[in-house]
Scaffold this motif. Structure first.
Motif, PDB file in Angstrom:
ATOM      1  N   SER A 154       0.818  -1.220   0.000  1.00 35.69           N
ATOM      2  CA  SER A 154       0.000   0.000   0.000  1.00 35.69           C
ATOM      3  C   SER A 154       0.849   1.266   0.000  1.00 35.69           C
ATOM      4  O   SER A 154       0.500   2.258  -0.655  1.00 35.69           O
ATOM      5  N   GLN A 155       1.975   1.260   0.695  1.00 34.05           N
ATOM      6  CA  GLN A 155       2.816   2.453   0.758  1.00 34.05           C
ATOM      7  C   GLN A 155       3.471   2.738  -0.593  1.00 34.05           C
ATOM      8  O   GLN A 155       3.431   3.864  -1.104  1.00 34.05           O
ATOM      9  N   ALA A 156       4.062   1.702  -1.204  1.00 23.08           N
ATOM     10  CA  ALA A 156       4.699   1.885  -2.506  1.00 23.08           C
ATOM     11  C   ALA A 156       3.661   2.202  -3.575  1.00 23.08           C
ATOM     12  O   ALA A 156       3.878   3.050  -4.449  1.00 23.08           O
ATOM     13  N   GLY A 157       2.515   1.534  -3.502  1.00 24.56           N
ATOM     14  CA  GLY A 157       1.445   1.816  -4.454  1.00 24.56           C
ATOM     15  C   GLY A 157       0.938   3.234  -4.330  1.00 24.56           C
ATOM     16  O   GLY A 157       0.648   3.898  -5.339  1.00 24.56           O
ATOM     17  N   GLY A 158       0.838   3.725  -3.093  1.00 23.75           N
ATOM     18  CA  GLY A 158       0.401   5.105  -2.881  1.00 23.75           C
ATOM     19  C   GLY A 158       1.364   6.108  -3.492  1.00 23.75           C
ATOM     20  O   GLY A 158       0.939   7.136  -4.037  1.00 23.75           O
ATOM     21  N   ARG A 159       2.636   5.803  -3.435  1.00 23.46           N
ATOM     22  CA  ARG A 159       3.621   6.719  -4.015  1.00 23.46           C
ATOM     23  C   ARG A 159       3.500   6.750  -5.542  1.00 23.46           C
ATOM     24  O   ARG A 159       3.617   7.811  -6.161  1.00 23.46           O
ATOM     25  N   ILE A 160       3.257   5.604  -6.150  1.00 16.56           N
ATOM     26  CA  ILE A 160       3.057   5.562  -7.599  1.00 16.56           C
ATOM     27  C   ILE A 160       1.808   6.347  -7.980  1.00 16.56           C
ATOM     28  O   ILE A 160       1.805   7.123  -8.954  1.00 16.56           O
ATOM     29  N   LEU A 161       0.733   6.180  -7.221  1.00 12.04           N
ATOM     30  CA  LEU A 161      -0.494   6.933  -7.499  1.00 12.04           C
ATOM     31  C   LEU A 161      -0.267   8.429  -7.365  1.00 12.04           C
ATOM     32  O   LEU A 161      -0.764   9.225  -8.167  1.00 12.04           O
ATOM     33  N   ASP A 162       0.482   8.817  -6.352  1.00 15.64           N
ATOM     34  CA  ASP A 162       0.799  10.247  -6.168  1.00 15.64           C
ATOM     35  C   ASP A 162       1.549  10.782  -7.382  1.00 15.64           C
ATOM     36  O   ASP A 162       1.298  11.904  -7.842  1.00 15.64           O
ATOM     37  N   LEU A 163       2.483  10.001  -7.899  1.00 14.55           N
ATOM     38  CA  LEU A 163       3.239  10.420  -9.078  1.00 14.55           C
ATOM     39  C   LEU A 163       2.329  10.561 -10.296  1.00 14.55           C
ATOM     40  O   LEU A 163       2.424  11.531 -11.052  1.00 14.55           O
ATOM     41  N   LEU A 164       1.416   9.599 -10.468  1.00 13.03           N
ATOM     42  CA  LEU A 164       0.493   9.669 -11.593  1.00 13.03           C
ATOM     43  C   LEU A 164      -0.405  10.901 -11.489  1.00 13.03           C
ATOM     44  O   LEU A 164      -0.647  11.587 -12.493  1.00 13.03           O
ATOM     45  N   CYS A 165      -0.879  11.184 -10.293  1.00 14.20           N
ATOM     46  CA  CYS A 165      -1.728  12.365 -10.087  1.00 14.20           C
ATOM     47  C   CYS A 165      -0.950  13.645 -10.358  1.00 14.20           C
ATOM     48  O   CYS A 165      -1.473  14.592 -10.967  1.00 14.20           O
ATOM     49  N   ARG A 166       0.296  13.690  -9.909  1.00 15.11           N
ATOM     50  CA  ARG A 166       1.107  14.889 -10.134  1.00 15.11           C
ATOM     51  C   ARG A 166       1.373  15.089 -11.624  1.00 15.11           C
ATOM     52  O   ARG A 166       1.302  16.213 -12.138  1.00 15.11           O
ATOM     53  N   LEU A 167       1.662  13.998 -12.314  1.00  9.46           N
ATOM     54  CA  LEU A 167       1.877  14.085 -13.760  1.00  9.46           C
ATOM     55  C   LEU A 167       0.622  14.588 -14.461  1.00  9.46           C
ATOM     56  O   LEU A 167       0.682  15.434 -15.362  1.00  9.46           O
ATOM     57  N   ASN A 168      -0.522  14.075 -14.037  1.00  5.78           N
ATOM     58  CA  ASN A 168      -1.780  14.499 -14.639  1.00  5.78           C
ATOM     59  C   ASN A 168      -2.053  15.980 -14.376  1.00  5.78           C
ATOM     60  O   ASN A 168      -2.523  16.710 -15.263  1.00  5.78           O
ATOM     61  N   GLN A 169      -1.737  16.444 -13.187  1.00  9.35           N
ATOM     62  CA  GLN A 169      -1.911  17.859 -12.870  1.00  9.35           C
ATOM     63  C   GLN A 169      -1.033  18.742 -13.747  1.00  9.35           C
ATOM     64  O   GLN A 169      -1.364  19.909 -14.000  1.00  9.35           O
ATOM     65  N   GLN A 170       0.067  18.177 -14.237  1.00  5.93           N
ATOM     66  CA  GLN A 170       0.967  18.907 -15.129  1.00  5.93           C
ATOM     67  C   GLN A 170       0.535  18.799 -16.593  1.00  5.93           C
ATOM     68  O   GLN A 170       1.208  19.333 -17.472  1.00  5.93           O
TER      69      GLN A 170
END
Length: 231
Positions: free
Chosen positions: A186-202
């Motif tokens: 869950s921790q590593a998966g959450g970090r990947i999701l955060d990265l995807l969200c940040r990329l999408n915001q960009q």
């Protein structure tokens, strides 16, 4: 969704797999539109055809029937060389099981897409820029300190971040993520999701398939694939 903002569109896709005398139709007339800059999650149970749909959208597979348009180009009506160009330049792929080359280090794995199909005479002129691009995306995913590490020495979350950096190095217009957190805690998966969200915001367009409703909640829009149909 405004049609003029559509970057990727599929109409009436069908796909059947046959093994011996048995056959399974995994897609039954699937249609969808994806807006530029959207984060779309496609949900479904294991075996529902989510990965098949993603592979067709990214030109890794072909439908039995139906069409896909990328920026108004009928992709399956294009020449094989044009399809290869789109596959390598327009789309970035992230898979559940990373698919990193074990003999290459982090930097080399991330640079690999830029080397594919590049003639030696052209590679000499490109390698400096490609290395700079690779270093930038590696920094963006937080792995600058692991440049020379090989995949076997990395955690699952770190390997997936390398895979994400590799997908992004060519500045794809659409990022296709196939269960990107499915093999992670869950921790590593959450970090990947955060990265995807940040990329999408960009501004990055993201299409993600997942069986996890909590993961899908991070997307702008969620669709469910069941019984070969999308709804």
């Amino acid at each position: 969704m405004n049609v003029k903002d559509t970057i990727l569109q599929a109409e009436k896709l069908t796909k059947t797999y046959t093994l011996g005398k048995a056959s399974q139709q995994v897609l039954r007339g699937v249609s969808l539109r994806v807006a530029r800059g959207e984060f779309l999650a496609i949900m479904g149970a294991s075996g529902s055809g989510k990965s098949t749909l993603l592979h067709i959208l990214g030109l890794l597979d072909q439908p039995d029937q139906g069409k896909v348009w990328f920026e108004k180009e009928d992709v399956f009506g294009l020449s094989s060389s044009r399809q290869n160009h789109l596959r390598n330049q327009a789309f970035g792929f992230v898979f559940q099981f990373y698919h990193l080359l074990p003999e290459l280090n982090v930097l080399e794995n991330v640079m690999l897409p830029g080397m594919v199909g590049c003639p030696a005479w052209h590679w000499m002129g490109r390698r400096v820029q490609l290395k700079q691009d690779a270093l930038q995306v590696i920094e963006n995913v937080g792995l600058t300190n692991q440049l020379r590490q090989k995949p076997a020495t990395l955690s699952g979350g770190e390997r997936q971040r390398v895979a994400l950096a590799r997908a992004l190095v060519g500045r794809p217009k659409v990022l296709l993520a196939d269960e990107p957190t499915g093999n992670l805690d869950s921790q590593a998966g959450g970090r990947i999701l955060d990265l995807l969200c940040r990329l999408n915001q960009q501004g990055q367009t993201v299409i993600m398939v997942t069986h996890d409703a909590a993961v899908a909640q991070q997307a702008h829009r969620r669709l469910v694939l069941a019984d070969g149909k999308l709804g």
